[in-house]
Design an enzyme around this catalytic site. Structure first.
Site, PDB file in Angstrom:
ATOM      1  N   LYS A   1       0.830  -1.217   0.000  1.00  0.00           N
ATOM      2  CA  LYS A   1       0.000   0.000   0.000  1.00  0.00           C
ATOM      3  C   LYS A   1       0.858   1.259   0.000  1.00  0.00           C
ATOM      4  CE  LYS A   1      -1.522  -0.863   4.077  1.00  0.00           C
ATOM      5  NZ  LYS A   1      -1.187  -2.090   4.758  1.00  0.00           N
TER       6      LYS A   1
ATOM      7  N   ARG B   1      -8.363   0.982  10.000  1.00  0.00           N
ATOM      8  CA  ARG B   1      -7.818  -0.347  10.237  1.00  0.00           C
ATOM      9  C   ARG B   1      -8.743  -1.185  11.118  1.00  0.00           C
ATOM     10  NH1 ARG B   1      -2.237   0.514   9.512  1.00  0.00           N
ATOM     11  NH2 ARG B   1      -0.968  -1.365   9.610  1.00  0.00           N
TER      12      ARG B   1
ATOM     13  N   ARG C   1      12.273  -6.603   3.938  1.00  0.00           N
ATOM     14  CA  ARG C   1      12.245  -5.219   4.392  1.00  0.00           C
ATOM     15  C   ARG C   1      12.997  -5.056   5.714  1.00  0.00           C
ATOM     16  NH1 ARG C   1       6.549  -2.237   4.774  1.00  0.00           N
ATOM     17  NH2 ARG C   1       6.346  -3.344   6.730  1.00  0.00           N
TER      18      ARG C   1
ATOM     19  N   ARG D   1      12.865  -1.542  10.574  1.00  0.00           N
ATOM     20  CA  ARG D   1      11.690  -1.053  11.291  1.00  0.00           C
ATOM     21  C   ARG D   1      11.472  -1.918  12.521  1.00  0.00           C
ATOM     22  NH1 ARG D   1       6.364   0.015   7.692  1.00  0.00           N
ATOM     23  NH2 ARG D   1       5.431  -1.216   9.345  1.00  0.00           N
TER      24      ARG D   1
ATOM     25  N   ARG E   1      -0.182  -9.589  11.835  1.00  0.00           N
ATOM     26  CA  ARG E   1      -1.022 -10.425  10.981  1.00  0.00           C
ATOM     27  C   ARG E   1      -2.316 -10.807  11.719  1.00  0.00           C
ATOM     28  NH1 ARG E   1      -1.888 -11.726   5.678  1.00  0.00           N
ATOM     29  NH2 ARG E   1      -3.535 -13.212   5.958  1.00  0.00           N
TER      30      ARG E   1
HETATM   31  P1  ADP Z   1       2.037  -2.056   7.827  1.00  0.00           P
HETATM   32  O1  ADP Z   1       3.229  -2.050   6.930  1.00  0.00           O
HETATM   33  O2  ADP Z   1       2.076  -3.148   8.839  1.00  0.00           O
HETATM   34  O3  ADP Z   1       0.733  -1.955   7.142  1.00  0.00           O
HETATM   35  P2  ADP Z   1       1.915   0.699   8.898  1.00  0.00           P
HETATM   36  O4  ADP Z   1       3.154   1.431   8.580  1.00  0.00           O
HETATM   37  O5  ADP Z   1       0.679   1.069   8.166  1.00  0.00           O
HETATM   38  O6  ADP Z   1       2.218  -0.850   8.809  1.00  0.00           O
HETATM   39  O7  ADP Z   1       1.606   0.825  10.491  1.00  0.00           O
HETATM   40  C1  ADP Z   1       2.557   0.437  11.444  1.00  0.00           C
HETATM   41  C2  ADP Z   1       1.919   0.340  12.821  1.00  0.00           C
HETATM   42  O8  ADP Z   1       1.332   1.602  13.192  1.00  0.00           O
HETATM   43  C3  ADP Z   1       0.776  -0.665  12.969  1.00  0.00           C
HETATM   44  O9  ADP Z   1       1.222  -1.984  13.175  1.00  0.00           O
HETATM   45  C4  ADP Z   1       0.038  -0.086  14.189  1.00  0.00           C
HETATM   46  O10 ADP Z   1       0.695  -0.381  15.392  1.00  0.00           O
HETATM   47  C5  ADP Z   1       0.144   1.411  13.965  1.00  0.00           C
HETATM   48  N1  ADP Z   1      -1.019   1.938  13.194  1.00  0.00           N
HETATM   49  C6  ADP Z   1      -0.968   2.526  11.966  1.00  0.00           C
HETATM   50  N2  ADP Z   1      -2.198   2.884  11.558  1.00  0.00           N
HETATM   51  C7  ADP Z   1      -3.057   2.522  12.538  1.00  0.00           C
HETATM   52  C8  ADP Z   1      -4.465   2.591  12.713  1.00  0.00           C
HETATM   53  N3  ADP Z   1      -5.262   3.129  11.777  1.00  0.00           N
HETATM   54  N4  ADP Z   1      -4.994   2.082  13.857  1.00  0.00           N
HETATM   55  C9  ADP Z   1      -4.236   1.546  14.808  1.00  0.00           C
HETATM   56  N5  ADP Z   1      -2.896   1.431  14.720  1.00  0.00           N
HETATM   57  C10 ADP Z   1      -2.305   1.911  13.601  1.00  0.00           C
END
Ligand code: ADP
Length: 196
Positions: free
Chosen positions: A13, A88, A127, A133, A145
């Site tokens: 994404k 989410r 990654r 990260r 997951r």
């Molecule tokens: P991924 O590559 O896992 O999709 P993101 O970079 O989008 O990860 O998000 C990393 C982390 O930030 C998530 O695992 C969560 O802890 C937090 N996070 C991001 N967006 C949200 C959201 N909308 N609601 C709750 N937690 C979030």
């Protein structure tokens, strides 16, 4: 016009959002990146979010909704954004709808990134070697997951029930191919539903 990029961790994404954002001149709103910036800045939000993110958990809906409401109120967001990582959870999706309704905006399309789990695991592993990260460890990935399956996957059902346009993107392809399929969905331009 709001475009939502939705899919499991590692589905691409963020990568696609960056490309599409440049192409259409739309802000890329990544909640994960916003949170990582807060962590980096050592802010109060960052201090609260850091341990949760590190373990692969989700930040509270309340906090996320506040963050997004603030972001969508910024001048550069008035002509639409690419939302990456939000909503989410079903409550987040519901709050977003209410927020958009209040401001006369609408979701144009939800792009659902479909990628087999085996491929996702491989991508996160790769990654983790490049980006370092904090949440790309095997343990955190398992938790992310699990959170995805329990709390995020039902968001698609929510949008199906609402009649929101959902487009399935085959994310198991090279980056350029995925971009092409998104551009095909858009027909070269962003879907024109909604005011902004
Ligand atoms: P991924 O590559 O896992 O999709 P993101 O970079 O989008 O990860 O998000 C990393 C982390 O930030 C998530 O695992 C969560 O802890 C937090 N996070 C991001 N967006 C949200 C959201 N909308 N609601 C709750 N937690 C979030």
């Amino acid at each position: 016009m709001i475009t939502i990029l939705f899919g499991p961790p590692g589905s691409g994404k963020g990568t696609q959002a960056q490309v599409i954002s440049k192409r259409f001149g739309l802000p890329h709103v990544s909640t994960g990146q916003m949170l990582r910036d807060e962590v980096g800045a050592g802010s109060e939000v960052g201090r609260e979010a850091e341990p949760i993110m590190k373990s692969g958990g989700l930040i509270s809906d309340d906090l996320m909704v506040r963050i997004i409401e603030h972001r969508l109120g910024q001048p550069d967001a008035q002509h639409g954004v690419l939302l990456d990582g939000f909503p989410r959870t079903v409550p987040q999706a519901h709050e977003l709808d209410e927020m958009l309704e209040r401001t006369g905006r609408e979701i144009g399309v939800v792009l659902f990134f479909d990628v087999p789990e085996e491929e996702l695991k491989k991508r996160i592993e790769r990654r983790s070697e490049i980006d370092h990260r904090a949440d790309d460890t095997p343990e955190a990935y398992v938790q992310r997951r699990r959170e995805y399956e329990e709390k995020s996957a039902p968001v698609i059902g929510y949008y199906e029930d609402r009649g929101t346009r959902i487009e399935y993107v085959n994310g198991n392809a090279p980056i350029d191919t995925v971009t092409e399929s998104i551009l095909t969905i858009f027909g070269g331009q962003l879907p024109a539903r909604g005011v902004a």
